[in-house]
Design a protein around this motif. Structure first.
Motif, PDB file in Angstrom:
ATOM      1  N   ILE A 223      -5.106  -8.500   2.341  1.00 53.02           N
ATOM      2  CA  ILE A 223      -4.809  -7.342   3.194  1.00 53.02           C
ATOM      3  C   ILE A 223      -5.059  -7.680   4.668  1.00 53.02           C
ATOM      4  O   ILE A 223      -4.300  -7.288   5.545  1.00 53.02           O
ATOM      5  N   SER A 227      -2.258  -7.277   7.527  1.00 52.14           N
ATOM      6  CA  SER A 227      -2.418  -6.494   8.749  1.00 52.14           C
ATOM      7  C   SER A 227      -2.262  -7.372   9.972  1.00 52.14           C
ATOM      8  O   SER A 227      -1.683  -6.955  10.975  1.00 52.14           O
ATOM      9  N   ILE A 442      -1.787  -1.730   3.140  1.00 56.45           N
ATOM     10  CA  ILE A 442      -2.438  -1.749   4.462  1.00 56.45           C
ATOM     11  C   ILE A 442      -2.989  -0.367   4.798  1.00 56.45           C
ATOM     12  O   ILE A 442      -4.132  -0.218   5.222  1.00 56.45           O
TER      13      ILE A 442
END
Ligand code: TRP
Length: 451
Positions: A223, A227, A442
């Motif tokens: 993640i 991002s 996200i």
């Protein structure tokens, strides 16, 4: 709704467009975040995961935004409206453009504040101000800058003027500035890589990537990679819509995007090599973010000797990187103001600059006078970062991919992208099924991390 296809409303050359978008993507994210993320998350293993995120999330989204901007040859709000109208979708989708502009506005407010520190350090080092400073006094002088509202105000104002200056003359001015700034940036990067091979620790620079440790890769590092790919590729803020507007109709968007991503990745790795080559590894992890750039780097240059010149060149390089990013951030706001208020480019640039300047003032005061003002435990600066980059940005992006993937017709998209049929099919599949899932990941992780 289409504006005239007059050549003065287009990029002069395709490579200038490619460098302009690359310029928006190369910024603080590459300089101080990427090296740190790689070293904390399994070295080369993280790089591999990150590159996958770029290909699977970044590339399709970038193509979608550019295509929408180009299809309408109009400002971001008009561009979404145009796509909705042509495809029989609700005109309320234009709301996406409005939230992305708002997000861009907030991102600019905190991003430009940090950029103005970079500018201040460029001048300070060029004037010899960092000479003979040990790491403690460098730390103290950085803290002193943050506690000096007047100095921050002056640098912040100067930086906003620099950004406005590039935007004043529309795409022509932008085009001309990019032709100078981006080659200068690339030359400086190469120059520092050469310097590194003489004075720095080249092996340490490369070492951080050579460690490939997949055991440290977890869902949370995936993640993180997602991002980061999202932020560093300047997605979700209408920037690519705004730059795509100036693209000639025939340019193959798929091909251009591949080149842009390549430049961003190579520059990202190059910054990593520089950071780890010049700074001791344990200092990198202990002084991430501002400390890395404003304390550790000048300290290392000082240790090599010729500290001020090396630092000045380095800060010039970072100044260019943040300058081309912030210019891109304001462009969509300027276009939208021009359109909605029906005013001249100059008036729009002046108005928008004044507004972002004013919000930036609150952000910079949050380091000193307003330090005790907290909302949900965060200073104004942190709040701007959290609300814009962590919440609004992925939510807006999610709406955008749903709009593109599920509301727009294939024929419209195919023409808008002007790319090879196989790439179009892969792209469409990713945008409809894969990208929304990644974005949901996200969003949910940002919400979890705070509440
Ligand atoms: N990509 C920039 C960086 O890595 C920051 C950024 C995020 C940005 N979104 C943007 C820049 C939009 C310009 C436009 O630092």
């Amino acid at each position: 709704m289409q504006v005239s296809a007059a050549p003065q409303n287009r990029w002069g050359r395709n490579w200038v467009f490619i460098l302009a978008v690359a310029g928006s993507t190369i910024g603080l994210g590459n300089v101080w975040k990427f090296p740190h993320l790689v070293s904390e998350n399994g070295g080369g293993a993280f790089l591999i995961v990150y590159l996958l995120c770029v290909v699977l999330l970044g590339a399709p989204m970038m193509m979608a935004e550019l295509a929408l901007g180009r299809a309408a040859h109009a400002s971001p709000i008009q561009a979404i409206r145009f796509a909705a109208q042509e495809n029989g979708a609700s005109k309320h989708w234009a709301l996406i453009a409005i939230t992305s502009l708002l997000t861009g506005f907030l991102v600019f407010a905190f991003y430009s504040v940090v950029s103005s520190w970079v500018l201040a350090y460029f001048f300070a080092s060029a004037a010899g101000g960092l000479e003979e400073a040990g790491s403690q006094s460098l730390e103290a002088s950085f803290a002193a800058l943050l506690y000096d509202p007047l100095a921050l105000l002056i640098w912040h104002s100067a930086f906003v003027v620099l950004v406005a200056g590039v935007l004043f003359k529309g795409v022509r001015g932008l085009d001309h500035s990019i032709r100078v700034l981006m080659p200068a940036l690339l030359v400086l990067i190469v120059f520092y890589l050469i310097i590194l091979s003489f004075y720095g620790n080249w092996r340490a620079g490369v070492e951080y990537l050579r460690v490939i440790d997949f055991s440290t890769i977890s869902l949370s590092s995936v993640i993180t990679a997602l991002s980061h790919a999202f932020f560093t590729l300047s997605l979700g803020l209408g920037v690519l819509l705004a730059y795509g507007r100036y693209l000639p109709d025939k340019t193959d968007i798929g091909q251009s995007v591949m080149l842009i991503l390549l430049i961003d990745a190579v520059v990202g790795v190059a910054f990593g090599v520089l950071v780890f080559g010049f700074i001791e590894a344990d200092m990198v992890s202990s002084s991430r973010g501002p400390g890395l750039l404003f304390v550790s780097l000048p300290f290392s240059f000082d240790t090599i000797g010729a500290g001020n010149w090396l630092a000045a060149g380095f800060f010039l390089m970072v100044t260019i990187a943040v300058w081309t990013s912030t210019v891109a951030l304001l462009e969509p706001l300027v276009q939208a103001t021009e359109d909605t208020m029906n005013c001249s480019r100059r008036t729009a640039v002046t108005l928008v600059s004044l507004m972002v300047w004013a919000v930036g003032v609150f952000a910079l005061l949050s380091f000193n006078v307003m330090e005790s003002w907290r909302i949900a435990g965060m200073t104004v600066f942190d709040l701007l970062d959290f609300v814009s980059a962590k919440i609004l940005l992925p939510v807006t992006a999610l709406l955008l991919v749903v709009f593109v993937g599920w509301q727009l017709k294939p024929a419209f998209l195919q023409q808008a992208l002007a790319t090879k049929p196989w790439l179009f099919h892969v792209w469409r599949w990713l945008i409809r099924f894969f990208v929304p899932v990644l974005l949901m990941l996200i969003v949910s992780s940002s919400l979890n991390s705070r509440f």
